[in-house]
Scaffold this motif. Sequence first.
Motif, PDB file in Angstrom:
ATOM      1  N   ARG A  66       0.820  -1.216   0.000  1.00  0.00           N
ATOM      2  CA  ARG A  66       0.000   0.000   0.000  1.00  0.00           C
ATOM      3  C   ARG A  66       0.855   1.267   0.000  1.00  0.00           C
ATOM      4  O   ARG A  66       0.441   2.292  -0.493  1.00  0.00           O
ATOM      5  N   THR A 102      -6.884   9.310  -6.508  1.00  0.00           N
ATOM      6  CA  THR A 102      -6.260   7.991  -6.365  1.00  0.00           C
ATOM      7  C   THR A 102      -6.096   7.301  -7.722  1.00  0.00           C
ATOM      8  O   THR A 102      -5.103   6.614  -7.950  1.00  0.00           O
ATOM      9  N   ARG A 103      -7.054   7.532  -8.615  1.00  0.00           N
ATOM     10  CA  ARG A 103      -6.935   6.950  -9.954  1.00  0.00           C
ATOM     11  C   ARG A 103      -5.718   7.533 -10.674  1.00  0.00           C
ATOM     12  O   ARG A 103      -4.926   6.814 -11.282  1.00  0.00           O
ATOM     13  N   ASN A 143      -4.445   3.463  -3.754  1.00  0.00           N
ATOM     14  CA  ASN A 143      -5.797   3.304  -3.233  1.00  0.00           C
ATOM     15  C   ASN A 143      -6.050   4.325  -2.119  1.00  0.00           C
ATOM     16  O   ASN A 143      -5.108   4.943  -1.602  1.00  0.00           O
ATOM     17  N   SER A 186      -3.928   4.306   1.118  1.00  0.00           N
ATOM     18  CA  SER A 186      -2.557   4.769   0.923  1.00  0.00           C
ATOM     19  C   SER A 186      -2.499   6.289   0.870  1.00  0.00           C
ATOM     20  O   SER A 186      -1.570   6.911   1.399  1.00  0.00           O
TER      21      SER A 186
END
Length: 212
Positions: free
Chosen positions: A8, A38-39, A44, A47
């Motif tokens: 992560r 996040t994308r 994720n 994280s």
Amino acid sequence: MRTTRAQRRAFDRDEALEVALREFWQYGYETTSIASLTRAMGINPPSLYAAFGDKRQLFSEVVQRYAHTHGSYGTRALAEPTARGAVETLLRLAAAEYTDPTHPPGCLVINGATNCTPAAEDVKAELRAFREGTKHALKEKINADIDAGRLPEGADAGALAMFYAAVIQGMSTQACDGADREDLERVAETALNAWPASAPHETRSTPGTAPH
């Protein structure tokens, strides 16, 4: 579990921060969501939260990074020895930076929190403080030039600082609307023509002699 936690956090924090900067720069604070962040960052949500805190904390870190990287032209300009030099450098560097094709157009500090809801008032205040800081520093340089005799005593330092701040903000908007560097260079040149003439040096004559 240890392996999962390591995975992560197995990302380049500095690189992820730069990606987040560009997301906020392109879309603004409120429009940019955790999902889109996040994308783009390739991580994720857990994280992101572990590394940067929440979205608001991430944005503040992004603004600091911007001020020391893409937005450092203001600091460089204000290092000029005279107010006239600072203004010219500021305008010309902004024309180049705002239209650099390697990143989003315009200025994050100017455009990052436009049309925000009251819930983002603290974000607007944070960016406003950056802009006001630059404007105040420019006013102080103009006052110093007035005191040094490089500008007329009647020059309005506050009005001049506000005028050039408005020009900078307008250049950012024009860049977002598609203006290129040459366009903004012309704006800068026109704005520089509004700079007050240097303080006149009086020629004093002694009694019985003609001035020359």
